[in-house]
Scaffold this motif. Structure first.
Motif, mmCIF file in Angstrom:
data_model
loop_
_atom_site.group_PDB
_atom_site.id
_atom_site.type_symbol
_atom_site.label_atom_id
_atom_site.label_comp_id
_atom_site.label_asym_id
_atom_site.label_seq_id
_atom_site.Cartn_x
_atom_site.Cartn_y
_atom_site.Cartn_z
ATOM 1 N N ASN A 1 2.535 9.528 7.028
ATOM 2 C CA ASN A 1 1.281 9.012 6.683
ATOM 3 C C ASN A 1 0.184 9.751 7.268
ATOM 4 O O ASN A 1 -0.844 9.388 7.009
ATOM 5 C CB ASN A 1 1.194 7.511 7.318
ATOM 6 C CG ASN A 1 2.346 6.562 6.448
ATOM 7 O OD1 ASN A 1 3.017 7.022 5.516
ATOM 8 N ND2 ASN A 1 2.296 5.328 7.022
ATOM 9 N N HIS B 1 12.351 2.157 5.398
ATOM 10 C CA HIS B 1 11.730 1.030 6.175
ATOM 11 C C HIS B 1 11.060 0.264 4.648
ATOM 12 O O HIS B 1 10.941 0.736 3.736
ATOM 13 C CB HIS B 1 10.762 1.541 7.069
ATOM 14 C CG HIS B 1 9.359 2.201 6.583
ATOM 15 N ND1 HIS B 1 8.884 3.244 7.191
ATOM 16 C CD2 HIS B 1 8.517 2.097 5.491
ATOM 17 C CE1 HIS B 1 7.762 3.601 6.775
ATOM 18 N NE2 HIS B 1 7.359 2.891 5.725
ATOM 19 N N TYR C 1 -5.290 -1.053 5.819
ATOM 20 C CA TYR C 1 -4.802 -1.421 4.321
ATOM 21 C C TYR C 1 -5.706 -2.537 3.638
ATOM 22 O O TYR C 1 -5.476 -2.552 2.368
ATOM 23 C CB TYR C 1 -3.220 -2.024 4.735
ATOM 24 C CG TYR C 1 -2.307 -0.827 4.875
ATOM 25 C CD1 TYR C 1 -2.705 0.406 4.539
ATOM 26 C CD2 TYR C 1 -1.031 -1.045 5.205
ATOM 27 C CE1 TYR C 1 -1.928 1.475 4.717
ATOM 28 C CE2 TYR C 1 -0.230 0.086 5.530
ATOM 29 C CZ TYR C 1 -0.472 1.135 5.046
ATOM 30 O OH TYR C 1 0.393 2.193 5.360
ATOM 31 N N ILE D 1 9.122 2.151 -0.578
ATOM 32 C CA ILE D 1 10.160 2.328 0.568
ATOM 33 C C ILE D 1 9.897 3.709 1.394
ATOM 34 O O ILE D 1 9.635 4.662 0.699
ATOM 35 C CB ILE D 1 11.650 2.573 -0.075
ATOM 36 C CG1 ILE D 1 12.732 2.583 1.075
ATOM 37 C CG2 ILE D 1 11.706 3.597 -1.017
ATOM 38 C CD1 ILE D 1 14.236 2.613 0.300
ATOM 39 N N GLY D 2 10.135 3.684 2.656
ATOM 40 C CA GLY D 2 10.010 4.743 3.540
ATOM 41 C C GLY D 2 10.897 5.686 3.487
ATOM 42 O O GLY D 2 12.082 5.343 2.971
ATOM 43 N N THR E 1 0.873 -1.259 -0.012
ATOM 44 C CA THR E 1 0.052 0.144 0.129
ATOM 45 C C THR E 1 0.928 1.284 -0.039
ATOM 46 O O THR E 1 2.156 1.348 -0.141
ATOM 47 C CB THR E 1 -1.024 -0.055 1.288
ATOM 48 O OG1 THR E 1 -0.125 -0.374 2.455
ATOM 49 C CG2 THR E 1 -2.027 -0.841 0.936
ATOM 50 N N GLY E 2 0.412 2.551 0.347
ATOM 51 C CA GLY E 2 1.181 3.580 0.073
ATOM 52 C C GLY E 2 0.972 4.185 -1.142
ATOM 53 O O GLY E 2 0.200 3.528 -2.000
ATOM 54 N N GLY F 1 7.866 -2.316 4.112
ATOM 55 C CA GLY F 1 6.693 -2.648 4.945
ATOM 56 C C GLY F 1 6.538 -1.804 5.942
ATOM 57 O O GLY F 1 6.769 -0.577 5.817
ATOM 58 N N PHE F 2 6.512 -2.172 7.068
ATOM 59 C CA PHE F 2 6.589 -1.248 8.356
ATOM 60 C C PHE F 2 7.548 -1.818 9.123
ATOM 61 O O PHE F 2 7.573 -1.582 10.352
ATOM 62 C CB PHE F 2 5.358 -1.358 9.153
ATOM 63 C CG PHE F 2 4.208 -0.371 8.835
ATOM 64 C CD1 PHE F 2 4.620 1.230 8.383
ATOM 65 C CD2 PHE F 2 2.749 -0.664 8.447
ATOM 66 C CE1 PHE F 2 3.777 1.692 8.001
ATOM 67 C CE2 PHE F 2 1.950 0.451 8.398
ATOM 68 C CZ PHE F 2 2.314 1.609 7.949
ATOM 69 N N SER G 1 3.157 4.957 -3.421
ATOM 70 C CA SER G 1 4.438 4.162 -4.619
ATOM 71 C C SER G 1 3.789 3.305 -5.590
ATOM 72 O O SER G 1 3.880 3.526 -6.952
ATOM 73 C CB SER G 1 5.458 3.665 -3.995
ATOM 74 O OG SER G 1 5.937 4.824 -2.988
ATOM 75 N N LEU H 1 1.427 -6.558 2.635
ATOM 76 C CA LEU H 1 2.564 -6.621 3.453
ATOM 77 C C LEU H 1 2.280 -6.324 4.960
ATOM 78 O O LEU H 1 3.301 -6.817 5.842
ATOM 79 C CB LEU H 1 3.449 -5.455 3.132
ATOM 80 C CG LEU H 1 4.511 -5.563 1.800
ATOM 81 C CD1 LEU H 1 5.204 -4.338 1.740
ATOM 82 C CD2 LEU H 1 5.536 -6.587 2.526
ATOM 83 N N ASP H 2 1.422 -5.504 5.259
ATOM 84 C CA ASP H 2 1.322 -4.938 6.620
ATOM 85 C C ASP H 2 -0.147 -4.184 6.996
ATOM 86 O O ASP H 2 -1.060 -4.241 5.965
ATOM 87 C CB ASP H 2 2.288 -3.772 6.862
ATOM 88 C CG ASP H 2 2.371 -2.621 5.725
ATOM 89 O OD1 ASP H 2 1.391 -2.617 4.874
ATOM 90 O OD2 ASP H 2 3.559 -2.099 5.474
ATOM 91 N N PHE I 1 -2.899 10.608 5.142
ATOM 92 C CA PHE I 1 -4.176 9.716 4.690
ATOM 93 C C PHE I 1 -5.106 9.947 5.965
ATOM 94 O O PHE I 1 -6.378 9.114 5.640
ATOM 95 C CB PHE I 1 -3.594 8.241 4.628
ATOM 96 C CG PHE I 1 -2.551 8.055 3.417
ATOM 97 C CD1 PHE I 1 -2.947 8.174 2.237
ATOM 98 C CD2 PHE I 1 -1.371 7.709 3.725
ATOM 99 C CE1 PHE I 1 -2.151 7.962 1.122
ATOM 100 C CE2 PHE I 1 -0.383 7.515 2.665
ATOM 101 C CZ PHE I 1 -0.956 7.685 1.477
#
Ligand code: GLP
Length: 258
Positions: A164, A137, A79, A132-133, A35-36, A139-140, A38, A65-66, A167
């Motif tokens: 984040n 990071h 998510y 990528i964070g 998610t996110g 995922g988390f 990207s 992923l998370d 959101f």
């Protein structure tokens, strides 16, 4: 590691969609979804191919992923809901075959372990999408995560909560805890495909690709995996010291045979 530099975000999305497309058309595929922001260009392109080119996900299954702790699947920012809204509801994948960690049960620690086992038994994931964070990071898995970590309950950094907050109504609404696949869990996938766009990702991308392998930059663990594709736009590639070589290698790809 294969680094692909594209000029614009949408081109990155098409390149990653090509990889997913090949996996899905070559038989029942297990996809790892992120998610996110990207991967959104990837999902847009896959939805277009589903509608216009007959790309079918009917035989695929997918694993998230998370997940945030405390947000039920009905919450707009869970998510489970985000992936449905951005991708899976728009293609023909069976909703019951889209799995994610349970962030609201009575025993989320056990649920996290069970999710790890489910993944191991149902996998391996053929193509794992990753963002990528800004702090590196995956995922988390925040900095300090064990490079061999498994799916677990984890604490977010304040930077990630702030990143984040866009959101949510505000940073105070961003959960402090999450369930995330571990770095070791993610590494079990056959092909890891990371997409990063924008200059705010440039430092993290450079650290992941060219820095030391260290828990301080969780994405640097990708350097240990046998099949990684990093798809970045020019802005996210801006701090890669060997960008010219990656471009040269794109023009002269290594032959697959002979
Ligand atoms: C989020 C997600 C990650 C994502 C990353 C980057 O917090 N848990 O899976 O890759 O942070 O997000 P974005 O793509 O919105 O920049």
């Amino acid at each position: 590691m294969h680094v692909i530099i594209r000029q614009y975000e949408e081109e990155c999305g098409v390149t990653v969609a090509d990889i997913v497309d090949r996996a899905v058309r070559s038989g029942p595929a297990t996809l790892g979804l992120a998610t996110g922001s990207s991967p959104l260009s990837v999902y847009r392109e896959l939805i277009r191919r589903h509608r216009e080119d007959g790309l079918s996900f009917a035989d695929a299954q997918a694993f998230l992923l998370d997940e945030y702790v405390g947000l039920p699947p009905s919450h707009p920012q869970s998510y489970a809901n985000v992936i449905r809204a951005e991708f899976t509801a728009h293609v023909d994948i069976d909703d019951d075959r889209v799995y994610g960690p349970d962030g609201v049960g009575d025993d989320i620690a056990t649920a996290a372990t069970e999710y790890d086992v489910l993944l191991a038994e149902s996998g391996p994931v053929d193509v794992q999408l990753l963002g990528i964070g800004a702090n590196g990071h995956l995922g988390f898995n925040e900095p300090g995560s064990s490079l061999g970590s498994r799916t677990r309950v984890a604490t977010l950094t304040e930077q990630t909560r702030t990143d984040n907050a866009r959101f949510f109504d505000g940073v105070d609404d961003v959960p402090r805890h999450v369930i995330t696949q571990g770095l070791g869990t993610i590494g079990a996938a056959r092909h890891l495909v990371l997409i990063a766009t924008g200059e705010h990702k440039a430092a993290a991308v450079a650290a992941a690709v060219e820095g030391p392998v260290t828990a301080s930059c969780p994405a640097s663990v990708l350097q240990l995996h046998p099949h990684v594709t990093m798809v970045v736009d020019e802005a996210a590639a801006a701090r890669l010291e060997d960008a010219d070589f990656y471009r040269y290698a794109m023009r002269h790809p290594a032959p697959l045979h002979g």
